[in-house]
Write a protein that holds these residues in place. Structure first.
Motif, short mmCIF file in Angstrom:
data_model
loop_
_atom_site.label_atom_id
_atom_site.label_comp_id
_atom_site.label_asym_id
_atom_site.label_seq_id
_atom_site.Cartn_x
_atom_site.Cartn_y
_atom_site.Cartn_z
N HIS A 134 -13.51 -2.56 -1.39
CA HIS A 134 -13.97 -2.11 -2.71
C HIS A 134 -13.23 -0.85 -3.09
O HIS A 134 -13.38 0.18 -2.44
N HIS B 242 -11.87 -3.86 -8.84
CA HIS B 242 -13.20 -3.68 -8.26
C HIS B 242 -13.12 -3.88 -6.74
O HIS B 242 -13.55 -3.04 -5.96
N TYR B 243 -12.54 -4.99 -6.35
CA TYR B 243 -12.33 -5.31 -4.94
C TYR B 243 -10.89 -5.77 -4.81
O TYR B 243 -10.44 -6.58 -5.61
N HIS C 210 -21.53 -0.95 -1.78
CA HIS C 210 -20.09 -1.09 -1.58
C HIS C 210 -19.34 0.17 -2.03
O HIS C 210 -18.13 0.25 -1.92
N GLN C 211 -20.06 1.15 -2.55
CA GLN C 211 -19.47 2.41 -3.02
C GLN C 211 -19.74 3.54 -2.02
O GLN C 211 -19.72 4.71 -2.40
#
Lengths: 585, 585
Positions: free
Chosen positions: B44, B262-263, B75-76
């Motif tokens: 990410h 984003h990913y 995921h951050q």
């Protein structure tokens, strides 16, 4: 009762030429009809009394079924049914059973969905609206949703999307300041503020999402409602009409005791106090008494419900253990994530849930709770085969819960076993645990059971025999016992097992059954597909023994008598023995 | 790269004495670390670049792990991991694999939950807060949630309850104006308005729910963030801090192409365009091309995604078929109810979904869709055994979907069969249909398959033999074929079956197998418990034939290599043959 107006109403078009005065008489006639009918048959009482005027106004202003109404949860649609060609089912005793308690497309073109769970109407209406737009239709789409249903996540997802659809969609919020129980959540303070300011409060939830907003102060005033609905008819963008109604209107005792009169059993309209009499001890009472004692002795015990304190039996707990009681409103997803957090912080949460509503929170059971493996207790009420409405049919909890890793799902067979499981579950710190409350009258042995279930998936052999082994899960253990007794009568000394665990199998015991047994039968009070018995079948599928799984067929059924379902699924000792004998032929 | 500050940071306490200037340098060092590490390993990207400053400010102001942070979707949390003793996993190539991509209590006391699905943080934080209160704790509980996650119903249920908790709970809204894809919904217009008015807009979603509200204009300014967070630290009631951050901050190309970044897979930081190169045709491409053609030819076809157009392959469709594309945002419940409504109105909806996220909508599948039996198509991507994160492990879709009555769940084995099923499903008007996209590279036979599946639950016999029958479901049909080939080599001419249907069994064919076969094996790319094979085992459990079910064990696994999982579950032709031979011994 003389029905001057209602006698001439056979479809919504018959309303169109009535005066306001006549519509008011019609409301009174419908109200009297409902009071008489529901008090005789039981049913949703207060919700229907509150929405009579709004239903008349809707059918007066809009052109159903071209214009389409989607009633949330739809237990408030008796007036709608009366106005759309189904009044006989409410007026004629012989026809009382001819319509269901919810909207039903099989009954009428004025009904678009079979609905029974809450918070779905806005999304379904968005769908009708999008379908209309794709096919170049022009009709109005109206979702009618109670304030209680607005706490559910699906309703919010629907609102958030409806707000930006840019096309006709009308959301009529029926705000009676009440869910089944009292509402809980920040939204309800806003609704209160909006009611107090006649819709003029600065903080407006609906406007914040981008809706045009209208307020109707007296949602039981047909004239005012017609005026408001006419304004939004054929609108070309999303709009919320927020009306304030009186739940239970027209029956004083109902307005006073709203929670009680949400749904009623048959009662005497003139002497309603009789309703309060209780019949015998239920598993809900047992839960509640145990939890009150537990909570008083341990301040870290906390009990959570998602708006159903009545259905699961928490009304006394609520009074006696205020700080240790949480009603999250209709918000099952929140309830399950919440208990994962409570547990992680070291306290002891117990969710008391209705099985069919746990369906609303599979992902939270899996992600928030099971992956995190936090010890919390979920008590599952009303799981099993029943004569309920199709939307509340509770046979799916076993496949739902028991195929998620880490969760321990327990099936007690008696009061004592249930209490032992509850005690163990609350005190252990290793597993998320669900307990399936027996779906029967209380069976008590009087012999205390030790609250020790750490040795997972150990089945209990109650009777040792040979030839046939009977594994009777939870409340169907007793059916297993009946089969055992019948077999004994015909000279077969079988083995009888109480598995206790739904989420795993006792391989050691199952291996031992290979000696001396030719057939294993499993009995479960739920759907066979994805259930408990199939796991036994899989275990034995490469071994030299036969298995018969008894349980419900994978199907939705609408209010079918229990006896009929038991016959259909061969869930009587007689039919089971017949099936067994086919194997032995 | 020299790390003047980061080299001395081993836990959050090491931040406490730094100056704002030093904290800014630290942010730069973390940013460079992340750019280098993520571009090498993939992961990410943009979400972590945007939240560096906020993470530093949180750890500067609060006292983790006494004060508790719950990061939504998590995921951050790379910056959080770097600051809480796990920086080696980002700095040292040899240790790149030592931490997971999400918060993980097994890694650190600063992580409280394993999280990977969105919209859960507020409810989990409510739980920590309630646990704290029951146990008389005093710490701060902080939920950090992105704007994209706010469209999920669970987040709203959490907000609605948090608002009335009356105790300390701090909700930090990380508003970067972006979900994975662009946000959709009324809330986002409100957030935009709040950003534009620096938090002063009259319509304020959070205030309407009853929250105290603070706005931080520059959420990448550590000094401003510290100031804002200090104001709410130790607050005794619920508060929302709404900060505006720049997703992808510090990497120009990411800020320009947010959805893409984003990913990311590994890429060259200095030459990012290479990332856009594609490798071969995928099932997603096949879906998309088919649907574009279909939609252009039929204006009633509409395709729905819940915020994952990239994962399911709809970016080209979105451009080319605007009016027939709906992104509902992270709102899976709405998506399923929506398509039931669209279908009821006569149009042809197709949901393109990621399997693990369908878990968020069991009740809508059952109630809104299946009970109403509306014809809609759900394409299920990424179902099956994989090396994914534990929260995205996709083996549970078969028990989830296939035990619901009325739904037809199909398992294609090739490109041609997939397209035939998709065509049939979209055009038929009888059933809700789900299709499980093969979890493999595309296999194409070149031979068109007729789009005719009305004869439900008819299995396809591909090879007729005896002794052993192999039933290989969906993508595991090809594993079945390998077993078939291996058996042939050792002189066994087996029967090979493509069942095509997951939701029912072909009793006629299964009865016929009783002649000439001693063993049936089933192969499925999913969990065995509640799955397809168990239904075959149940069918044969009282008959004279043996069955072996192959599939995944009921367990959660974290990023385990596929090869290892296949070995563990005996899902190679070699291990399957060995198991078969044990039966024949």
């Amino acid at each position: 009762m003389e029905l001057k107006i209602l006698s001439n109403i056979n479809s919504p078009v018959d309303l169109k030429n009535l005066t306001i005065g006549e519509l008011n008489i019609l409301a009174q006639e419908i109200r009297e009809t409902l009071l008489e009918k529901i008090s005789q048959t039981g049913g949703h009482f207060a919700p229907n009394l509150g929405i009579i005027e709004a239903t008349i106004a809707l059918h007066y202003v809009f052109n159903s079924p071209i214009d389409k109404f989607v009633f949330d949860v739809s237990h408030q649609t008796y007036p709608h049914k009366i106005l759309t060609g189904r009044k006989d089912a409410f007026l004629n005793k012989d026809k009382y059973g001819t319509v269901t308690g919810f909207t039903n497309p099989h009954e009428s073109d004025h009904d678009f969905f079979t609905i029974g769970h809450t918070s779905t109407s806005i999304s379904l209406a968005c769908g009708l609206a999008k379908g209309r737009d794709l096919l170049n239709g022009k009709e109005n789409i109206v979702a009618i949703i109670g304030d209680g249903s607005l706490s559910g996540g699906e309703a919010y997802e629907g609102l958030n999307n409806a707000a930006v659809s840019g096309k006709n969609i009308i959301i009529l919020v029926n705000d009676n300041n009440m869910s089944i129980a009292k509402n809980h959540g920040g939204l309800y303070k806003d609704l209160e503020l909006l009611r107090e300011t006649k819709g003029k409060s600065e903080n407006n939830f609906f406007k914040s999402l981008g809706f045009e907003y209208h307020f109707v102060d007296d949602g039981n005033n047909i004239e005012k409602l017609i005026e408001a609905l006419k304004k939004v008819k054929d609108i070309d963008h999303p709009v919320v009409v927020h009306m304030h109604t009186i739940k239970g209107k027209g029956y004083k005792d109902a307005v006073k005791h709203l929670e009680f009169y949400h749904y009623v059993s048959p009662f005497d309209l003139k002497n309603p106090k009789l309703m309060l009499e209780k019949k015998g001890e239920s598993y809900s009472d047992i839960s509640e008494n145990f939890l009150i004692k537990k909570a008083k002795g341990d301040k870290s015990v906390v009990v959570i419900t998602a708006a159903t304190p009545g259905s699961v039996g928490l009304q006394k707990f609520r009074e006696e253990c205020k700080e240790q009681y949480i009603d999250v409103g209709i918000a099952e997803e929140h309830a399950i994530a919440l208990v994962s957090g409570i547990s992680k912080r070291g306290a002891k949460p117990v969710v008391e849930a209705v099985g069919t509503f746990l369906q609303r929170t599979y992902d939270q059971l899996s992600q928030d709770l099971a992956i995190n493996n936090n010890p919390a207790t979920i008590v599952v009420h009303h799981g099993g085969i029943s004569n309920s409405s199709i939307t509340h049919y509770g046979i799916f909890d076993i496949p739902l819960i028991s195929n998620i890793p880490n969760i321990v799902y327990l099936a007690p067979t008696t009061k004592e076993e249930y209490l032992a499981m509850l005690e163990w579950s609350i005190e252990q710190r290793q597993y998320p645990v669900a307990i399936r409350v027996p779906n029967t009258a209380v069976i008590s042995t009087g012999e205390e059971v030790e609250p020790k279930f750490d040795n997972l998936n150990k089945f209990l052999k109650v009777e040792s025999g040979n030839q046939i082994a009977i594994i009777g899960l939870g409340d169907f253990f007793h059916l297993g016992k009946k089969v055992y007794d019948e077999l004994k009568k015909i000279g077969i000394n079988s083995t009888l097992i109480n598995p206790r665990f739904i989420t795993g199998i006792d391989e050691e015991m199952l291996y031992k059954l290979l000696e001396g047994h030719e057939l294993v039968i499993t009995l479960e009070d739920g759907v066979l597909d994805g259930g408990f018995g199939e796991k036994i079948s899989r275990f034995y599928s490469d071994k030299d023994i036969k298995v018969l799984n008894f349980g419900a067929k994978k199907e939705f059924v609408e209010s079918v008598p229990l006896k009929e379902l038991y016959e259909r699924y061969h869930l009587t000792e007689k039919l089971i023995i017949e099936d067994i004998m086919k194997i032995f032929k």
